[in-house]
Design an enzyme around this catalytic site. Structure first.
Site, PDB file in Angstrom:
ATOM      1  CE1 TYR A 128      47.499   0.821   2.606  1.00  0.00           C
ATOM      2  CE2 TYR A 128      48.206  -1.349   1.901  1.00  0.00           C
ATOM      3  CZ  TYR A 128      48.052  -0.403   2.890  1.00  0.00           C
ATOM      4  OH  TYR A 128      48.466  -0.674   4.162  1.00  0.00           O
ATOM      5  CE  LYS A 175      47.334  13.162  12.759  1.00  0.00           C
ATOM      6  NZ  LYS A 175      47.499  13.107  14.212  1.00  0.00           N
ATOM      7  CG  ASP A 208      47.022  10.671  16.537  1.00  0.00           C
ATOM      8  OD1 ASP A 208      45.846  10.768  16.133  1.00  0.00           O
ATOM      9  OD2 ASP A 208      47.750  11.652  16.696  1.00  0.00           O
ATOM     10  CG  ASP A 232      47.652  -2.944   6.403  1.00  0.00           C
ATOM     11  OD1 ASP A 232      47.492  -4.012   7.004  1.00  0.00           O
ATOM     12  OD2 ASP A 232      48.534  -2.765   5.546  1.00  0.00           O
TER      13      ASP A 232
END
Ligand code: ATP
Length: 340
Positions: A128, A175, A208, A232
């Protein structure tokens, strides 16, 4: 009432359904008995039309003066040159912690019950940062910025909050198996903070897998700490688990300022129809009262929301009902008065 505290609060009514849901929140706060002097400022589409910018300097100055704001959703015009006004606002005020409580409600029909978790999303960096380039025709790059400083402060915020609110388990979501440097830095920073809180159970989970676990067994989660983009996405996923965006409140908090707003956007598809669900914004206003130290009133508003949802009498269409924004708000106010 003589001697009662009065608060000066900045209000951004927002775009789309923003004016409808913020006006409902104002009505509820007025009925709750808290005295608020609202200072209404412009941002987003309204500000663009009047001042040629989506975030006028005056808007920022007035939030800085009052330190606290309630905000409706803002749309970012599509096209070159428009950076997200929500991102700009969070960066200008250094609102680094995005806090989103996700709690199931009786009466809202969903696949799972007994969900009660809180999301802490880092709000100032990651993808972002808006650093994108086309490096050659047909090849674009976006920079994912992760710093130790921002990762550490969101972790500190989340752990401190978890401890002071009687939470027991914190998950860092990442991740780092693939993004070894960026997510690796985030993870290491959270891990270091975790060592200062041995009384809290600490886990790490790949994003995930976290998404799948949330869909299958959301009750195992208590507090989640995430970078901006994962935060988000996981926020919307968890909102879906408890009945949708219409009921999830939120807060953007920094060391100096705080802006309270729902998770949902401006919902242009239903704007002006009088059917927007105001509970997310009203819930955000309750978080604001809690932040101000008006805990009893905040608890009363939350209890009224719980009752209203459980009764299923005055629900807006997103929750399967037929009530208008106005009818739902009035029904809520009746409950707040009864709980006095
Ligand atoms: P943004 O990009 O601003 O986040 P969006 O289009 O991704 O916006 P929303 O504006 O939040 O997302 O809308 C997603 C869907 O949820 C729409 O169908 C919208 O009507 C619905 N929705 C969002 N907020 C509400 C609400 N308060 N009441 C009822 N429906 C809502």
């Amino acid at each position: 009432m003589a001697g009662q505290k009065k608060y000066n609060i900045t209000l951004i009514t927002g775009d789309g359904i923003g004016p409808e849901v913020t006006s409902a929140a104002r009505k509820v706060l007025a009925a709750s008995g808290v005295i608020i002097d609202w200072e209404v400022v412009e941002a987003g589409q309204q500000a663009l039309e009047k001042h040629g910018t989506t975030l006028p300097d005056d808007t920022i100055s007035l939030i800085k003066r009052n330190r606290i704001a309630l905000k409706g959703p803002l749309t970012t015009p599509i096209g070159e040159g428009f950076r997200s006004v929500n991102v700009e606002l969070r960066k200008s005020l250094d609102l680094y912690a995005n806090v989103r409580p996700i709690r199931s409600s009786l009466g809202v029909s969903v696949h799972h019950s007994a969900i009660d978790l809180v999301i802490f999303r880092e709000n100032t960096e990651d993808l972002y940062a808006g650093l994108e380039n086309e490096i050659a025709p047909g090849v674009a790059q976006g920079l994912k910025i992760i710093t130790e400083c921002a990762s550490t402060r969101i972790a500190r915020f989340a752990f401190k909050w978890a401890q002071s609110h009687g939470r027991r388990v914190v998950h860092a979501v990442h991740k780092a198996n693939i993004m070894k440097k960026s997510d690796g830095l985030f993870l290491n920073s959270v891990r270091k903070v975790a060592q200062d809180y041995p009384q809290l159970e600490y886990h790490e989970i790949i994003v995930d897998n976290c998404a799948m676990q949330l869909v299958m067994r959301p009750q195992q989660f208590d507090v989640l700490v995430l970078t901006n983009l994962y935060g988000d996405i996981i926020s919307d996923l968890t909102a879906g688990l408890i009945g949708g965006l219409g009921i999830v409140p939120g807060a953007n908090i920094g060391d100096k300022y705080a802006v309270f707003e729902s998770v949902h956007g401006s919902a242009p598809d239903i704007a002006g129809k009088g059917i927007a669900n105001p509970l997310a914004t009203i819930g955000s206003a309750a978080m604001m009262l809690q932040h101000l130290g008006e805990e009893k009133t905040a608890a009363r508003i939350r209890a009224a929301i719980t009752l209203l949802l459980a009764e299923k009498q005055q629900l807006t269409p997103d929750l399967g009902g037929k009530a208008s924004t106005h009818e739902m708000t009035d029904a809520l106010i009746e409950k707040i008065k009864l709980l006095k």
